[in-house]
Design a protein around this motif. Structure first.
Motif, PDB file in Angstrom:
ATOM      1  N   PRO A 320       3.224   3.459   8.815  1.00 18.96           N
ATOM      2  CA  PRO A 320       4.236   2.517   9.317  1.00 18.96           C
ATOM      3  C   PRO A 320       3.604   1.292   9.967  1.00 18.96           C
ATOM      4  O   PRO A 320       2.521   1.369  10.552  1.00 18.96           O
ATOM      5  CB  PRO A 320       5.015   3.358  10.345  1.00 18.96           C
ATOM      6  N   GLY A 321       4.285   0.167   9.837  1.00 17.26           N
ATOM      7  CA  GLY A 321       3.779  -1.072  10.412  1.00 17.26           C
ATOM      8  C   GLY A 321       2.948  -1.861   9.430  1.00 17.26           C
ATOM      9  O   GLY A 321       2.778  -1.502   8.262  1.00 17.26           O
ATOM     10  N   LYS A 322       2.402  -2.967   9.920  1.00 13.49           N
ATOM     11  CA  LYS A 322       1.599  -3.869   9.104  1.00 13.49           C
ATOM     12  C   LYS A 322       0.110  -3.605   9.325  1.00 13.49           C
ATOM     13  O   LYS A 322      -0.287  -3.013  10.323  1.00 13.49           O
ATOM     14  CB  LYS A 322       1.927  -5.327   9.467  1.00 13.49           C
ATOM     15  N   PRO A 323      -0.734  -4.060   8.364  1.00 12.95           N
ATOM     16  CA  PRO A 323      -2.181  -3.984   8.588  1.00 12.95           C
ATOM     17  C   PRO A 323      -2.554  -4.736   9.863  1.00 12.95           C
ATOM     18  O   PRO A 323      -1.828  -5.645  10.259  1.00 12.95           O
ATOM     19  CB  PRO A 323      -2.774  -4.669   7.348  1.00 12.95           C
ATOM     20  N   PRO A 324      -3.639  -4.377  10.527  1.00 14.04           N
ATOM     21  CA  PRO A 324      -4.688  -3.475  10.061  1.00 14.04           C
ATOM     22  C   PRO A 324      -4.434  -1.985  10.290  1.00 14.04           C
ATOM     23  O   PRO A 324      -5.115  -1.148   9.691  1.00 14.04           O
ATOM     24  CB  PRO A 324      -5.904  -3.928  10.873  1.00 14.04           C
ATOM     25  N   PHE A 325      -3.490  -1.595  11.178  1.00 14.78           N
ATOM     26  CA  PHE A 325      -3.282  -0.173  11.434  1.00 14.78           C
ATOM     27  C   PHE A 325      -2.220   0.428  10.529  1.00 14.78           C
ATOM     28  O   PHE A 325      -2.174   1.645  10.348  1.00 14.78           O
ATOM     29  CB  PHE A 325      -2.910   0.058  12.910  1.00 14.78           C
ATOM     30  N   GLY A 326      -1.344  -0.385   9.973  1.00 16.95           N
ATOM     31  CA  GLY A 326      -0.306   0.107   9.083  1.00 16.95           C
ATOM     32  C   GLY A 326      -0.592  -0.230   7.637  1.00 16.95           C
ATOM     33  O   GLY A 326      -1.642  -0.767   7.289  1.00 16.95           O
ATOM     34  N   GLY A 327       0.375   0.082   6.776  1.00 15.52           N
ATOM     35  CA  GLY A 327       0.237  -0.245   5.358  1.00 15.52           C
ATOM     36  C   GLY A 327      -0.557   0.799   4.595  1.00 15.52           C
ATOM     37  O   GLY A 327      -0.601   1.975   4.960  1.00 15.52           O
ATOM     38  N   HIS A 328      -1.226   0.358   3.521  1.00 14.60           N
ATOM     39  CA  HIS A 328      -2.006   1.273   2.687  1.00 14.60           C
ATOM     40  C   HIS A 328      -3.197   1.819   3.474  1.00 14.60           C
ATOM     41  O   HIS A 328      -3.829   1.099   4.255  1.00 14.60           O
ATOM     42  CB  HIS A 328      -2.522   0.568   1.437  1.00 14.60           C
ATOM     43  N   ILE A 329      -3.520   3.097   3.247  1.00 12.51           N
ATOM     44  CA  ILE A 329      -4.665   3.725   3.907  1.00 12.51           C
ATOM     45  C   ILE A 329      -5.941   3.279   3.205  1.00 12.51           C
ATOM     46  O   ILE A 329      -6.116   3.522   2.001  1.00 12.51           O
ATOM     47  CB  ILE A 329      -4.526   5.253   3.890  1.00 12.51           C
ATOM     48  N   LEU A 330      -6.826   2.614   3.930  1.00 10.48           N
ATOM     49  CA  LEU A 330      -8.048   2.080   3.318  1.00 10.48           C
ATOM     50  C   LEU A 330      -9.089   3.169   3.092  1.00 10.48           C
ATOM     51  O   LEU A 330      -9.576   3.350   1.981  1.00 10.48           O
ATOM     52  CB  LEU A 330      -8.623   0.965   4.197  1.00 10.48           C
ATOM     53  N   SER A 331      -9.478   3.866   4.148  1.00  4.84           N
ATOM     54  CA  SER A 331     -10.456   4.953   4.004  1.00  4.84           C
ATOM     55  C   SER A 331      -9.700   6.200   3.551  1.00  4.84           C
ATOM     56  O   SER A 331      -9.446   7.124   4.327  1.00  4.84           O
ATOM     57  CB  SER A 331     -11.200   5.182   5.319  1.00  4.84           C
ATOM     58  N   HIS A 332      -9.353   6.188   2.277  1.00  2.00           N
ATOM     59  CA  HIS A 332      -8.469   7.211   1.720  1.00  2.00           C
ATOM     60  C   HIS A 332      -9.151   8.556   1.583  1.00  2.00           C
ATOM     61  O   HIS A 332      -8.509   9.605   1.638  1.00  2.00           O
ATOM     62  CB  HIS A 332      -7.997   6.754   0.331  1.00  2.00           C
ATOM     63  N   ASP A 333     -10.490   8.552   1.399  1.00  4.55           N
ATOM     64  CA  ASP A 333     -11.203   9.778   1.051  1.00  4.55           C
ATOM     65  C   ASP A 333     -11.074  10.868   2.118  1.00  4.55           C
ATOM     66  O   ASP A 333     -10.775  12.025   1.806  1.00  4.55           O
ATOM     67  CB  ASP A 333     -12.679   9.478   0.760  1.00  4.55           C
ATOM     68  N   PHE A 334     -11.297  10.520   3.410  1.00  3.38           N
ATOM     69  CA  PHE A 334     -11.174  11.492   4.487  1.00  3.38           C
ATOM     70  C   PHE A 334      -9.767  12.092   4.505  1.00  3.38           C
ATOM     71  O   PHE A 334      -9.587  13.297   4.705  1.00  3.38           O
ATOM     72  CB  PHE A 334     -11.439  10.827   5.843  1.00  3.38           C
ATOM     73  N   VAL A 335      -8.776  11.231   4.316  1.00  4.52           N
ATOM     74  CA  VAL A 335      -7.381  11.684   4.389  1.00  4.52           C
ATOM     75  C   VAL A 335      -7.072  12.600   3.212  1.00  4.52           C
ATOM     76  O   VAL A 335      -6.437  13.653   3.378  1.00  4.52           O
ATOM     77  CB  VAL A 335      -6.424  10.475   4.412  1.00  4.52           C
ATOM     78  N   GLU A 336      -7.521  12.238   2.016  1.00  5.70           N
ATOM     79  CA  GLU A 336      -7.276  13.079   0.843  1.00  5.70           C
ATOM     80  C   GLU A 336      -7.910  14.455   1.014  1.00  5.70           C
ATOM     81  O   GLU A 336      -7.293  15.480   0.672  1.00  5.70           O
ATOM     82  CB  GLU A 336      -7.819  12.378  -0.403  1.00  5.70           C
ATOM     83  N   ALA A 337      -9.139  14.495   1.551  1.00  4.95           N
ATOM     84  CA  ALA A 337      -9.800  15.779   1.766  1.00  4.95           C
ATOM     85  C   ALA A 337      -9.026  16.640   2.761  1.00  4.95           C
ATOM     86  O   ALA A 337      -8.846  17.852   2.552  1.00  4.95           O
ATOM     87  CB  ALA A 337     -11.227  15.555   2.261  1.00  4.95           C
ATOM     88  N   SER A 338      -8.568  16.034   3.851  1.00  7.08           N
ATOM     89  CA  SER A 338      -7.848  16.809   4.867  1.00  7.08           C
ATOM     90  C   SER A 338      -6.500  17.306   4.344  1.00  7.08           C
ATOM     91  O   SER A 338      -6.055  18.405   4.695  1.00  7.08           O
ATOM     92  CB  SER A 338      -7.661  15.975   6.139  1.00  7.08           C
ATOM     93  N   LEU A 339      -5.849  16.529   3.470  1.00  8.73           N
ATOM     94  CA  LEU A 339      -4.574  16.959   2.900  1.00  8.73           C
ATOM     95  C   LEU A 339      -4.767  18.085   1.881  1.00  8.73           C
ATOM     96  O   LEU A 339      -3.960  19.013   1.808  1.00  8.73           O
ATOM     97  CB  LEU A 339      -3.868  15.771   2.240  1.00  8.73           C
TER      98      LEU A 339
END
Length: 727
Positions: A320-339
């Protein structure tokens, strides 16, 4: 790759659509959404490993913090001293985990050195898609690497279990045409030895994560596994096959990550990273793999992923919200692994598996550009850290990523707080007698002897992983000889330590600036990465490092005004800041890097004896470089009917446009084409963004190709094209 009717082969195979739903970070029902493991203990880790590594780190942290408290508690503790204690606690605790993990990794490496690498021998049963994402990279490098890997797979007899996909997000029209030319070349060179596909997206939504997700939703269901590479990746055939075999042998594994070795570095900064990765990396990586066990991590490339786990469990939501903290997840790899781990699959770091390679940025400035994007992505993880259902080790990976950048402003704050304390003692008169009754005066005091002991203890913790890595590396006679022998390695070690000490304060300021920039709400953007020469003009380097030098001058004057002892104490950090411009130029220079390379300084075994996959890639590089040089430009492409037909076969399909939704760039490009009298004039009217959209839109490209060329009327082919245009 050729069709029976001699028409140009399409860029992609028939689609096998599948769903990849975005995951909910706020809700997760483990009973319903977490799968049951196939094997008993298939996703269970040994808890005693965590107690050993993290418990030891906590004990060391407690000791160090206690010693720091003892240093400042001789007298009444002042406000600044409390700040120093708090900052020391955060920064010191951060490095103890790396130290205890490296100790474990040291013994893992020694134990493995006396064993042969165990490999599975079972024939492969399933299909794997090997994905090569690219964004405005050099096509000749990518396709030369793919040919080398594809041929080596073919020679093993298992190549038919792998399909190659170049999934391009390239926005530069010139590079896009070069990619298409290289695709045609590699298909001609490989013939039926391998299947090579190519897809370029019209819009790079969600960057690399969106690129891979688009592939999964359209072709993923046709494959059991995805092996994700990066534009600078290389992987030996044996490693690729072993990853697929391990995935097939373990039905509970969701992702297996290799630990890539850095290769092909020439500049000093690239050689520094390459040497450190090769010498110290094994003990650090093996230690991490050992204690995280089946809750490993994903670093975005050089890893194999179970397609079912990825598509069912790792769809990324927008924050939620705008970049830099919102929007598309940039460092996607850590998040994909945890999911994936949250859904009940194991994540393994294959620290025992060699033959995985990548390259590193060639200069401090290139490191800064890359780290700015990574910093934003990792700080975004503060929004993911509290997601429901994550394993606590997965949360620790996110916290590690956050701290890898927050540690820099914390170190900077600790330096400034120490300087403030020294200036306070020098220029502000202490309050010797307070309002409270006391027989003795109160003034700030520090235990100098204890402080020196704490300094030595901290240095041991900080440099421990380097020393352990060096010892472990030296125990292998083969590795020692390949890297130049005992004394040359020692010289390289000293050079690496000195260079790292000079670069560290500059990177501390770069990361601190990145953190503050993100906190101010500035987005990182997305820039392609340079791969070889890191040199830049002097004025550009001066501009990039102007604030780093300014900070060095400020700290030097402040320390000098206090005492020469303080100046000497801070001199290691000050030297890097003051010398940031020449340091950046020297470490990014190819010429200076080649001198060190010729002298064998910071040599690695892979440099002394290149991996066969690397040698083959270099041997055929010129073939693809020639293809790039002779690739048609947009005018030439649109002027020849056979090239037009070839290009149309490679254009990615366009989803239906909702009524009333008009793409502004596409509309402007259409108007410019309509107004042009020749193809040359139309291309001149179009800017790069518009040229890119024309190349990826069949109707626009056909309109361009139907315009006469300069000084000539429409040819027969162009008249035919005009008849194909929509009314």
């Amino acid at each position: 790759m050729d069709n029976l009717d001699n028409s140009p082969a399409p860029g992609t195979p028939p689609e096998t659509p599948g769903d990849m739903p975005p995951q909910n970070l706020k809700r997760f029902n483990a009973a319903e959404q977490r799968r049951k493991p196939v094997n008993k203990g298939g996703v269970r880790s040994a808890s005693w490993r965590r107690w050993l590594v993290l418990g030891s780190a906590m004990a060391l942290s407690a000791y160090g913090i206690g010693e720091m408290y003892g240093v400042i508690s001789l007298g009444e503790i002042t406000f600044i001293e409390y700040i120093i204690l708090a900052l020391f606690t955060l920064t010191f605790s951060w490095i103890t985990v790396a130290f205890t993990s490296a100790i474990v990794g040291f013994f893992c490496v020694l134990r493995r050195a006396n064993r042969s690498h165990a490999r599975l021998e079972t024939p492969l049963q399933h299909q794997t898609a090997i994905l090569m994402p690219t964004y405005n990279e050099q096509p000749e490098r990518i396709f030369a690497a793919i040919e080398s890997m594809a041929l080596s797979l073919h020679e093993t007899g298992e190549g038919n279990h792998f399909d190659w996909f170049v999934i391009s997000d390239t926005t530069d029209p010139e590079v896009a045409l070069q990619e298409e030319a290289c695709l045609i070349t590699i298909r001609e060179r490989l013939g039926d030895k391998s299947r090579i596909y190519y897809r370029r997206r019209r819009k790079n939504i969600a960057r690399k994560a969106g690129n891979v997700a688009d592939f999964c939703r359209r072709w993923g269901k046709g494959y059991s596994h995805l092996l994700v590479l990066d534009a600078d990746s290389l992987m030996e055939a044996g490693t690729i096959i072993e990853l697929a075999r391990r995935m097939e042998a373990d039905p509970d594994s969701g992702l297996i990550q290799t630990i890539p070795n850095l290769i092909n570095g020439t500049t000093l900064i690239a050689r520094l990273q390459q040497f450190a990765s090769r010498i110290y990396g094994p003990v650090v990586g093996s230690g991490l793999s050992w204690w995280v066990h089946k809750e490993g991590n994903f670093w975005g490339h050089n890893a194999i992923i179970r397609r079912e786990a990825f598509m069912d469990a790792a769809g990324l939501p927008d924050l939620p919200g705008k970049p830099p903290f919102g929007g598309h997840i940039l460092s996607h790899d850590f998040v994909e692994a945890s999911l994936i781990r949250r859904a009940g699959w194991s994540i393994i770091i294959a620290d025992d598996l060699p033959g995985s390679y990548e390259e590193s940025p060639p200069s401090i400035i290139d490191l800064a550009v890359r780290d700015r994007r990574w910093c934003q992505g990792n700080l975004q993880h503060s929004r993911v850290l509290t997601a429901r259902g994550l394993h606590w080790v997965s949360r620790s990976h996110h916290l590690t990523g956050i701290m890898s950048y927050l540690s820099s402003p914390l170190w900077l704050a600790l330096i400034l707080a120490g300087l403030a304390l020294a200036l306070q003692a020098q220029f502000i008169r202490p309050e010797y007698f307070t309002d409270e009754f006391s027989l003795f005066p109160s003034w700030p005091r520090m235990d100098a002897a204890r402080a020196l002991q704490l300094f030595y203890f901290t240095m041991a913790i900080l440099f421990g992983p380097k020393i352990l890595g060096l010892i472990a590396f030296m125990t292998s006679n083969k590795q020692r000889k390949a890297a130049g022998g005992f004394f040359r390695i020692l010289i390289s070690f000293v050079v690496e330590v000195i260079l790292s000490a000079l670069v560290a304060p500059v990177m501390m300021l770069i990361h601190s600036g990145a953190v503050f920039s993100i906190l101010l709400g500035r987005d990182s953007g997305w820039n392609p990465q340079r791969r070889d020469d890191g040199s830049l003009p002097f004025l550009d380097v001066l501009f990039r490092h102007r604030w780093h030098m300014t900070m060095g001058v400020f700290l030097t004057l402040a320390a000098y005004l206090n005492s020469l002892d303080l100046l000497a104490w801070l001199s290691p950090a000050l030297a890097g800041m003051l010398l940031s411009v020449p340091l950046s130029m020297v470490t990014g220079s190819m010429r200076i890097g080649r001198w060190f390379k010729a002298a064998g300084i910071m040599r690695t075994p892979e440099e002394a004896e290149k991996p066969a996959i690397r040698e083959h890639t270099e041997a055929i590089y010129d073939e693809y470089h020639a293809t790039v040089r002779s690739s048609p430009n947009l005018v030439q492409l649109a002027s020849h009917a056979d090239l037009v037909e070839q290009h149309l076969a490679l254009i990615d399909r366009i989803p239906p446009r909702p009524r009333g939704h008009v793409d502004a760039v596409e509309a402007i490009a259409a108007m410019k084409i309509e107004e042009a009298e020749t193809i040359e004039e139309a291309v001149k009217f179009l800017d790069k963004k518009e040229q890119s959209i024309v190349l990826s839109t069949p109707s626009l490209f056909l309109r361009l190709a139907a315009i006469p060329t300069r000084a000539l009327g429409p040819s027969a082919e162009q008249s035919k094209l005009q008849s194909q245009l929509p009314a």
